[in-house]
Design an enzyme around this catalytic site. Structure first.
Site, PDB file in Angstrom:
ATOM      1  CB  SER A 260      -3.571 -10.825   1.431  1.00 21.12           C
ATOM      2  OG  SER A 260      -2.388 -10.061   1.504  1.00 21.12           O
TER       3      SER A 260
ATOM      4  CE  LYS B 273      -3.517  -0.071  -0.593  1.00 24.08           C
ATOM      5  NZ  LYS B 273      -4.542  -0.442  -1.633  1.00 24.08           N
TER       6      LYS B 273
HETATM    7  N1  PMP Z   1      -3.143  -7.637   0.897  1.00 22.68           N
HETATM    8  C1  PMP Z   1      -3.054  -6.772   1.911  1.00 22.68           C
HETATM    9  C2  PMP Z   1      -2.396  -7.215   3.174  1.00 22.68           C
HETATM   10  C3  PMP Z   1      -3.595  -5.489   1.778  1.00 22.68           C
HETATM   11  O1  PMP Z   1      -3.496  -4.602   2.793  1.00 22.68           O
HETATM   12  C4  PMP Z   1      -4.253  -5.138   0.582  1.00 22.68           C
HETATM   13  C5  PMP Z   1      -4.898  -3.789   0.455  1.00 22.68           C
HETATM   14  N2  PMP Z   1      -6.228  -3.765   0.940  1.00 22.68           N
HETATM   15  C6  PMP Z   1      -4.331  -6.078  -0.449  1.00 22.68           C
HETATM   16  C7  PMP Z   1      -3.743  -7.327  -0.257  1.00 22.68           C
HETATM   17  C8  PMP Z   1      -5.049  -5.815  -1.746  1.00 22.68           C
HETATM   18  O2  PMP Z   1      -4.419  -4.849  -2.551  1.00 22.68           O
HETATM   19  P1  PMP Z   1      -5.299  -3.875  -3.436  1.00 22.68           P
HETATM   20  O3  PMP Z   1      -5.982  -2.915  -2.489  1.00 22.68           O
HETATM   21  O4  PMP Z   1      -4.319  -3.177  -4.313  1.00 22.68           O
HETATM   22  O5  PMP Z   1      -6.290  -4.676  -4.205  1.00 22.68           O
END
Ligand code: PMP
Length: 312
Positions: free
Chosen positions: A268, A50
């Site tokens: 994630s 981010k």
């Molecule tokens: N993984 C984590 C740990 C995140 O903080 C985020 C952001 N919400 C994402 C994945 C997803 O990324 P994006 O917002 O660019 O889709």
């Protein structure tokens, strides 16, 4: 260390991006063919992917005059974006206020406050929606005082990945890339990176990983069907398919990566690695699959139970 060719930088902003790609041989072995590469986004100075979106959002707003002259950057995130805003705000002398539910874990409060960010607490009974409602009320009451970036509808978010992540992947692997697999939160990463890769070669397959259920334990990711769909989500011509991911499979992949590769990643990232493994298995020995490791696992020590369902 990130791959900054010139090892002298002017500020923490220059440490964002240019993250290394690491080859995941133990995942390749499980997939039974092809190459799997992962971009180490935890190497960013705020510890997550981010940092890229926050940097682009702030730089674009400054250059267009939407930010500056003492305006306060305000948003309703307690997650990685909140850390990124706090870090960059400190570096650029931009005041940052974050609205978050009162029962967010102490660690999250401490990290953002360490940068000088002011925290405003919304009701612990209303979760992230309560925080969103509160930030909207605050901004509506005094609109000139604030810059409200709204990363879900801000084009600078995918642009960060179009100008950064996508270009960096092509510089590292060139025309060898066959697949790009990553999870969706705001959808900025997959939209920006996917768009860049598709422009380079429309045959590169772009796969969006999403939690398989509205109640999931993949913090940072969104189950689109049960969520407010982000404005920046424009899948046509960019996304080839969606890959639903069970929480257990993602958590197991994260556990496997820390024990077998020494890479301690968040959940994630586990979802992304599990998705990349499935895609590589299906695509066969010629596949060159690229995925993203959004952040490190130590950010999730002792999460409060409700946070596992908290979307930010
Ligand atoms: N993984 C984590 C740990 C995140 O903080 C985020 C952001 N919400 C994402 C994945 C997803 O990324 P994006 O917002 O660019 O889709």
């Amino acid at each position: 260390m990130s791959l900054h060719s010139n090892q002298r930088v002017e500020s923490v902003l220059d440490l964002v991006g240019n993250t290394p790609l690491i080859r995941l041989r133990s995942v390749e072995a499980r997939a039974g063919g092809g190459e799997i590469w992962a971009k180490c986004e935890f190497e960013n100075p705020g510890g997550s992917v981010k940092d890229r979106a926050a940097r682009q959002i702030i730089l674009d707003a400054l250059s267009e005059g939407r930010l500056g002259a003492g305006k306060i950057l305000i948003d309703s995130t307690s997650g990685n974006t909140g850390v990124a805003y706090s870090m960059l705000g400190a570096a650029l002398a931009i005041p940052v206020h974050l609205v978050m539910p009162a029962n967010v874990s102490l660690a999250r409060k401490n990290i953002t406050q360490a940068y000088g960010t002011k925290l405003i607490y919304s009701s612990e009974f209303e979760g992230s929606d309560g925080a969103i409602r509160m930030v909207r009320e605050i901004v509506a009451a005094d609109p000139d005082k604030y810059f409200f970036p709204d990363q879900y509808s801000n084009d600078s978010n995918p642009r960060a990945h179009y100008l950064g992540t996508g270009v960096e992947i092509l510089e590292a692997l060139g025309s060898r890339v066959t697949h790009f697999v990553t999870g969706i939160g705001t959808t900025g990463t997959v939209m920006g990176t996917g768009r860049r890769l598709k422009e380079f070669d429309p045959n590169i397959e772009v796969v969006a990983v999403e939690p398989d259920d509205s109640f999931h334990g993949l913090e940072g990711l969104k189950h689109l069907e049960s969520s407010i769909v982000p404005q920046i989500w424009q899948p046509e011509g960019v996304i080839d398919r969606m890959l639903p991911m069970p929480t257990d499979e993602a958590w197991d992949a994260a556990d496997m990566l820390v024990k077998q590769e020494g890479i301690f990643i968040g959940h994630s990232a586990g979802a992304n690695v599990a998705g990349a493994c499935r895609v590589a298995r299906e695509a066969g020995p010629d596949a060159v699959v690229v995925t993203i490791l959004p952040d490190r696992g130590d950010r999730y020590f002792q999460p409060m139970r409700w946070e596992r369902h908290y979307l930010w």
